[in-house]
Design a protein around this motif. Structure first.
Motif, PDB file in Angstrom:
ATOM      1  N   SER A 141     -27.521 -57.097  32.413  1.00 35.34           N
ATOM      2  CA  SER A 141     -28.442 -56.866  31.464  1.00 35.34           C
ATOM      3  C   SER A 141     -29.326 -55.580  31.436  1.00 35.34           C
ATOM      4  O   SER A 141     -29.661 -55.202  32.606  1.00 35.34           O
ATOM      5  N   VAL A 142     -29.377 -54.967  30.330  1.00 34.91           N
ATOM      6  CA  VAL A 142     -30.254 -53.826  30.194  1.00 34.91           C
ATOM      7  C   VAL A 142     -31.367 -53.931  29.233  1.00 34.91           C
ATOM      8  O   VAL A 142     -31.316 -54.798  28.273  1.00 34.91           O
ATOM      9  N   LYS A 143     -32.595 -53.590  29.305  1.00 35.17           N
ATOM     10  CA  LYS A 143     -33.768 -53.281  28.426  1.00 35.17           C
ATOM     11  C   LYS A 143     -33.586 -51.962  27.773  1.00 35.17           C
ATOM     12  O   LYS A 143     -33.255 -51.017  28.110  1.00 35.17           O
ATOM     13  N   SER A 144     -34.520 -51.803  26.620  1.00 33.51           N
ATOM     14  CA  SER A 144     -34.902 -50.752  26.022  1.00 33.51           C
ATOM     15  C   SER A 144     -35.351 -49.640  26.771  1.00 33.51           C
ATOM     16  O   SER A 144     -36.149 -50.059  27.798  1.00 33.51           O
ATOM     17  N   ASN A 145     -34.971 -48.499  26.673  1.00 34.40           N
ATOM     18  CA  ASN A 145     -35.194 -47.327  27.528  1.00 34.40           C
ATOM     19  C   ASN A 145     -34.544 -47.381  29.144  1.00 34.40           C
ATOM     20  O   ASN A 145     -35.258 -46.667  29.824  1.00 34.40           O
ATOM     21  N   ASP A 146     -33.594 -48.293  29.316  1.00 34.48           N
ATOM     22  CA  ASP A 146     -33.027 -48.130  30.577  1.00 34.48           C
ATOM     23  C   ASP A 146     -31.978 -46.990  30.856  1.00 34.48           C
ATOM     24  O   ASP A 146     -31.334 -46.757  29.713  1.00 34.48           O
ATOM     25  N   LEU A 147     -32.220 -46.335  31.963  1.00 36.04           N
ATOM     26  CA  LEU A 147     -30.869 -45.266  31.864  1.00 36.04           C
ATOM     27  C   LEU A 147     -29.660 -45.670  32.208  1.00 36.04           C
ATOM     28  O   LEU A 147     -29.274 -46.588  32.844  1.00 36.04           O
ATOM     29  N   ILE A 148     -28.961 -45.084  31.283  1.00 33.20           N
ATOM     30  CA  ILE A 148     -27.519 -45.280  31.272  1.00 33.20           C
ATOM     31  C   ILE A 148     -26.538 -44.472  32.064  1.00 33.20           C
ATOM     32  O   ILE A 148     -25.901 -44.687  32.872  1.00 33.20           O
ATOM     33  N   GLY A 149     -27.077 -43.116  31.980  1.00 30.34           N
ATOM     34  CA  GLY A 149     -26.363 -42.029  32.711  1.00 30.34           C
ATOM     35  C   GLY A 149     -26.980 -40.743  32.308  1.00 30.34           C
ATOM     36  O   GLY A 149     -27.811 -40.369  31.765  1.00 30.34           O
ATOM     37  N   MET A 150     -26.406 -39.986  32.926  1.00 32.54           N
ATOM     38  CA  MET A 150     -26.732 -38.185  32.870  1.00 32.54           C
ATOM     39  C   MET A 150     -25.392 -37.429  32.008  1.00 32.54           C
ATOM     40  O   MET A 150     -24.419 -37.674  32.185  1.00 32.54           O
ATOM     41  N   LYS A 151     -26.001 -36.731  31.017  1.00 33.73           N
ATOM     42  CA  LYS A 151     -24.903 -35.756  30.667  1.00 33.73           C
ATOM     43  C   LYS A 151     -25.329 -34.346  30.687  1.00 33.73           C
ATOM     44  O   LYS A 151     -26.510 -33.907  30.395  1.00 33.73           O
ATOM     45  N   GLU A 152     -24.638 -33.428  31.478  1.00 29.12           N
ATOM     46  CA  GLU A 152     -24.777 -32.279  31.467  1.00 29.12           C
ATOM     47  C   GLU A 152     -24.449 -31.505  30.020  1.00 29.12           C
ATOM     48  O   GLU A 152     -23.943 -32.114  29.183  1.00 29.12           O
ATOM     49  N   SER A 153     -24.878 -30.328  29.885  1.00 28.26           N
ATOM     50  CA  SER A 153     -24.524 -29.659  28.528  1.00 28.26           C
ATOM     51  C   SER A 153     -23.218 -29.836  28.267  1.00 28.26           C
ATOM     52  O   SER A 153     -22.167 -29.814  29.366  1.00 28.26           O
ATOM     53  N   GLY A 154     -22.739 -29.862  27.018  1.00 30.92           N
ATOM     54  CA  GLY A 154     -21.331 -29.946  26.690  1.00 30.92           C
ATOM     55  C   GLY A 154     -21.248 -31.279  25.761  1.00 30.92           C
ATOM     56  O   GLY A 154     -22.178 -31.515  24.974  1.00 30.92           O
ATOM     57  N   GLN A 155     -20.024 -31.676  25.803  1.00 31.62           N
ATOM     58  CA  GLN A 155     -19.872 -32.888  24.752  1.00 31.62           C
ATOM     59  C   GLN A 155     -20.184 -34.100  25.262  1.00 31.62           C
ATOM     60  O   GLN A 155     -19.774 -34.660  26.536  1.00 31.62           O
ATOM     61  N   LEU A 156     -20.661 -35.086  24.404  1.00 32.68           N
ATOM     62  CA  LEU A 156     -20.987 -36.687  24.864  1.00 32.68           C
ATOM     63  C   LEU A 156     -20.088 -37.176  23.647  1.00 32.68           C
ATOM     64  O   LEU A 156     -20.357 -36.999  22.395  1.00 32.68           O
ATOM     65  N   TYR A 157     -19.398 -38.272  23.938  1.00 32.22           N
ATOM     66  CA  TYR A 157     -18.745 -39.050  23.149  1.00 32.22           C
ATOM     67  C   TYR A 157     -19.701 -40.319  22.897  1.00 32.22           C
ATOM     68  O   TYR A 157     -20.204 -40.968  23.665  1.00 32.22           O
ATOM     69  N   MET A 158     -19.775 -40.600  21.433  1.00 29.51           N
ATOM     70  CA  MET A 158     -20.496 -41.847  20.993  1.00 29.51           C
ATOM     71  C   MET A 158     -19.768 -42.634  19.932  1.00 29.51           C
ATOM     72  O   MET A 158     -19.254 -41.798  18.970  1.00 29.51           O
ATOM     73  N   SER A 159     -19.546 -43.825  20.012  1.00 26.03           N
ATOM     74  CA  SER A 159     -19.051 -44.568  19.058  1.00 26.03           C
ATOM     75  C   SER A 159     -20.137 -45.694  19.128  1.00 26.03           C
ATOM     76  O   SER A 159     -20.294 -46.552  19.893  1.00 26.03           O
ATOM     77  N   ILE A 160     -20.185 -46.238  17.544  1.00 24.83           N
ATOM     78  CA  ILE A 160     -21.110 -47.347  17.420  1.00 24.83           C
ATOM     79  C   ILE A 160     -20.087 -48.383  16.405  1.00 24.83           C
ATOM     80  O   ILE A 160     -19.505 -47.986  15.630  1.00 24.83           O
ATOM     81  N   GLU A 161     -20.144 -49.770  16.848  1.00 25.83           N
ATOM     82  CA  GLU A 161     -19.106 -50.838  15.954  1.00 25.83           C
ATOM     83  C   GLU A 161     -20.140 -51.996  15.906  1.00 25.83           C
ATOM     84  O   GLU A 161     -20.837 -52.520  16.739  1.00 25.83           O
ATOM     85  N   LYS A 162     -20.020 -52.632  14.589  1.00 26.27           N
ATOM     86  CA  LYS A 162     -20.469 -53.598  14.313  1.00 26.27           C
ATOM     87  C   LYS A 162     -19.829 -54.542  13.313  1.00 26.27           C
ATOM     88  O   LYS A 162     -19.370 -53.836  12.297  1.00 26.27           O
ATOM     89  N   ASN A 163     -19.467 -55.788  13.646  1.00 23.90           N
ATOM     90  CA  ASN A 163     -18.636 -56.509  12.887  1.00 23.90           C
ATOM     91  C   ASN A 163     -17.456 -55.970  12.447  1.00 23.90           C
ATOM     92  O   ASN A 163     -16.880 -55.764  11.383  1.00 23.90           O
ATOM     93  N   ASN A 164     -16.492 -55.308  13.500  1.00 24.28           N
ATOM     94  CA  ASN A 164     -15.526 -54.669  13.620  1.00 24.28           C
ATOM     95  C   ASN A 164     -15.341 -53.315  12.647  1.00 24.28           C
ATOM     96  O   ASN A 164     -14.352 -52.983  12.059  1.00 24.28           O
ATOM     97  N   ILE A 165     -16.587 -52.876  12.452  1.00 21.18           N
ATOM     98  CA  ILE A 165     -16.517 -51.674  11.325  1.00 21.18           C
ATOM     99  C   ILE A 165     -17.427 -50.419  12.243  1.00 21.18           C
ATOM    100  O   ILE A 165     -18.475 -50.718  12.826  1.00 21.18           O
ATOM    101  N   HIS A 166     -16.721 -49.300  12.534  1.00 20.91           N
ATOM    102  CA  HIS A 166     -17.150 -48.168  13.284  1.00 20.91           C
ATOM    103  C   HIS A 166     -17.948 -47.427  12.388  1.00 20.91           C
ATOM    104  O   HIS A 166     -17.750 -47.164  11.159  1.00 20.91           O
ATOM    105  N   TYR A 167     -19.485 -47.024  12.905  1.00 22.43           N
ATOM    106  CA  TYR A 167     -20.098 -46.170  12.080  1.00 22.43           C
ATOM    107  C   TYR A 167     -19.726 -44.781  11.845  1.00 22.43           C
ATOM    108  O   TYR A 167     -18.954 -44.249  12.697  1.00 22.43           O
ATOM    109  N   THR A 168     -19.955 -44.411  10.772  1.00 19.88           N
ATOM    110  CA  THR A 168     -19.966 -42.907  10.499  1.00 19.88           C
ATOM    111  C   THR A 168     -21.031 -41.807  11.296  1.00 19.88           C
ATOM    112  O   THR A 168     -22.038 -42.560  11.551  1.00 19.88           O
ATOM    113  N   LEU A 169     -20.688 -40.781  11.203  1.00 22.16           N
ATOM    114  CA  LEU A 169     -21.944 -39.917  11.999  1.00 22.16           C
ATOM    115  C   LEU A 169     -23.174 -40.143  11.222  1.00 22.16           C
ATOM    116  O   LEU A 169     -24.269 -40.263  12.065  1.00 22.16           O
ATOM    117  N   GLU A 170     -23.473 -40.091   9.983  1.00 19.06           N
ATOM    118  CA  GLU A 170     -24.523 -40.303   9.466  1.00 19.06           C
ATOM    119  C   GLU A 170     -25.151 -41.879   9.791  1.00 19.06           C
ATOM    120  O   GLU A 170     -26.427 -41.646  10.133  1.00 19.06           O
TER     121      GLU A 170
END
Length: 183
Positions: A141-170
């Protein structure tokens, strides 16, 4: 005493799922168990089940903090990739959770490298990939503002899904902004 039993039951459930997946990977089971227990709907169900078993009566205290996901809004460029986006960062940054949830995947994938997927309390499932380090274990279990990990400069992949629908960038940007305002 009751809380101890809840932890034991949850641990046995996770161990049983991991054992069955291992049997499938070794060809002993022909049923696609991994597919059955790693869909978004199943992860949401397991997350809700786990959270209900581990639910503690806590007194919430409002605090202000300067950590959060606002750093994720500072990407220089974004491009569509798989079911999410590759966000380009000029400098390294820590990646924090947006709210309470359950880590449903921590590991390495073919396309997104070191990846962590969290099922959040609001029903969203968020995957953070191409991380340089991971700070949480699966099924924690995680709480708000818990550290997930570190990302150096470069690309980070992010995907958000809710109700089987993937979010757009906006929608991802809006989710990050809304999430930041709630913290």
């Amino acid at each position: 005493m009751f809380r101890k039993w809840k932890w034991i039951v949850m641990t046995l459930l996770v161990a049983a799922i991991m054992l069955v997946i291992r049997l499938e990977d070794n060809g002993i089971l022909k049923t696609p168990i991994r597919q059955l227990v790693t869909t978004s709907a199943d992860m949401t169900y397991l997350s809700e089940l786990g959270q209900s078993l581990l639910k503690k009566e806590e007194k919430k205290i409002t605090v202000s903090s300067d950590i959060g996901q606002s750093d994720l809004l500072s990407f220089a460029n974004a491009e569509e990739f798989e079911e999410g986006y590759l966000l380009q960062y000029e400098v390294g940054l820590p990646v924090y959770t947006g709210q309470e949830g359950l880590v449903v995947f921590t590991g390495h994938t073919k396309y997104t490298g070191k990846t962590m997927t969290i099922s959040y309390a609001d029903g969203t499932t968020v995957s953070y990939g191409m991380l340089d380090s991971l700070a949480q274990l699966p099924y924690t279990s995680v709480k708000s503002n818990d550290l997930i990990g570190m990302k150096e400069s470069g690309q980070l992949y992010m995907s958000i899904e809710k109700n089987n629908i993937h979010y757009t960038l906006e929608e991802i940007v809006q989710w990050l902004q809304t999430d930041e305002n709630e913290n």
